[in-house]
Design a protein around this motif. Structure first.
Motif, PDB file in Angstrom:
ATOM      1  N   ILE A 148      43.630  11.874  84.747  1.00 52.63           N
ATOM      2  CA  ILE A 148      43.435  11.515  83.339  1.00 52.63           C
ATOM      3  C   ILE A 148      42.231  10.585  83.225  1.00 52.63           C
ATOM      4  N   ASP A 149      41.362  10.909  82.279  1.00 56.03           N
ATOM      5  CA  ASP A 149      40.194  10.074  81.992  1.00 56.03           C
ATOM      6  C   ASP A 149      40.439   9.407  80.644  1.00 56.03           C
ATOM      7  N   ASP A 150      40.932   8.167  80.680  1.00 63.12           N
ATOM      8  CA  ASP A 150      41.260   7.440  79.453  1.00 63.12           C
ATOM      9  C   ASP A 150      40.034   7.123  78.599  1.00 63.12           C
ATOM     10  N   LYS A 151      38.850   7.186  79.184  1.00 63.86           N
ATOM     11  CA  LYS A 151      37.622   6.861  78.437  1.00 63.86           C
ATOM     12  C   LYS A 151      37.056   8.070  77.706  1.00 63.86           C
ATOM     13  N   ALA A 152      37.512   9.265  78.049  1.00 63.50           N
ATOM     14  CA  ALA A 152      37.009  10.484  77.424  1.00 63.50           C
ATOM     15  C   ALA A 152      37.818  10.802  76.171  1.00 63.50           C
ATOM     16  N   ALA A 153      37.135  11.312  75.180  1.00 62.10           N
ATOM     17  CA  ALA A 153      37.787  11.665  73.915  1.00 62.10           C
ATOM     18  C   ALA A 153      38.071  13.163  73.861  1.00 62.10           C
ATOM     19  N   PRO A 154      39.246  13.541  73.367  1.00 58.44           N
ATOM     20  CA  PRO A 154      39.511  14.964  73.159  1.00 58.44           C
ATOM     21  C   PRO A 154      38.811  15.433  71.881  1.00 58.44           C
ATOM     22  N   PRO A 155      38.780  16.737  71.638  1.00 60.02           N
ATOM     23  CA  PRO A 155      38.236  17.242  70.378  1.00 60.02           C
ATOM     24  C   PRO A 155      39.017  16.665  69.190  1.00 60.02           C
ATOM     25  N   ALA A 156      38.364  16.543  68.060  1.00 62.92           N
ATOM     26  CA  ALA A 156      39.019  16.002  66.863  1.00 62.92           C
ATOM     27  C   ALA A 156      40.262  16.797  66.491  1.00 62.92           C
ATOM     28  N   SER A 157      40.227  18.103  66.730  1.00 63.65           N
ATOM     29  CA  SER A 157      41.385  18.943  66.406  1.00 63.65           C
ATOM     30  C   SER A 157      42.526  18.784  67.413  1.00 63.65           C
TER      31      SER A 157
END
Length: 176
Positions: A148-157
């Motif tokens: 898990i990369d807590d600093k990365a953001a998933p797509p808005a959807s």
């Protein structure tokens, strides 16, 4: 139509999806097993399937239909997914029939797709976006070596999804 490579593993063939795969995709998307995708009508399933087909023509890569070697029946969809609203290049997976779960097919296909993404597409990084309550997919990502990369953001959807970052596969003599 852009030609697509067919990947083969010990038990599987991964080929470009086409119209013959629609019934299996539709049936899966409309089943409770696909609730994580938020597709609840045949019309939404159709649009998503059309996007899967078009992804190949627009980007030159996409998710492959997974079949057992020696058959042509679709048992899943695995591979690169890079729509314009995705923050990073993703490898996604879905295995359609419940009877195919627990046999390692998703692992085998995803491992081949990740190796292709790094080795052929020359991606610098690979992620998978996983719904937090999709325990099976999270376990698969971990089995593939992703963290898990807590600093990365998933797509808005995909608000609230976990971002799993996959390591570059190792080959004999060094990195892939």
């Amino acid at each position: 139509m852009i030609p697509a490579p067919t990947l083969t593993t010990e038990r599987l063939s991964l080929r470009r999806p086409d119209a013959r795969d629609w019934p299996a995709f539709r049936d899966f998307m409309l089943s409770p097993r696909a609730s994580f995708f938020g597709i609840d009508t045949e019309a939404k399933a159709f649009r998503q399937f059309a996007a899967e087909l078009g992804h190949w023509d627009i980007y030159g890569h996409g998710m492959w239909t997974v079949t057992l070697q020696g058959t042509d029946a679709a048992i899943g969809l695995v591979g690169p997914w890079t729509p314009p609203d995705w923050p990073e290049n993703e490898i996604g997976w879905m295995i359609y029939p419940a009877s195919a779960e627990g046999k390692g097919y998703a692992f085998e296909a995803a491992r081949a797709a990740i190796a292709h993404a790094y080795g052929v597409l020359h991606w610098d990084t690979v992620v998978s976006y996983v719904a937090p309550d999709n325990i099976r997919s999270a376990k698969l990502a971990e089995k593939l070596g992703a963290v898990i990369d807590d600093k990365a953001a998933p797509p808005a959807s995909c608000k609230g999804y976990l971002v799993f970052r996959h390591p570059r596969p190792q080959t004999k003599g060094g990195a892939a």
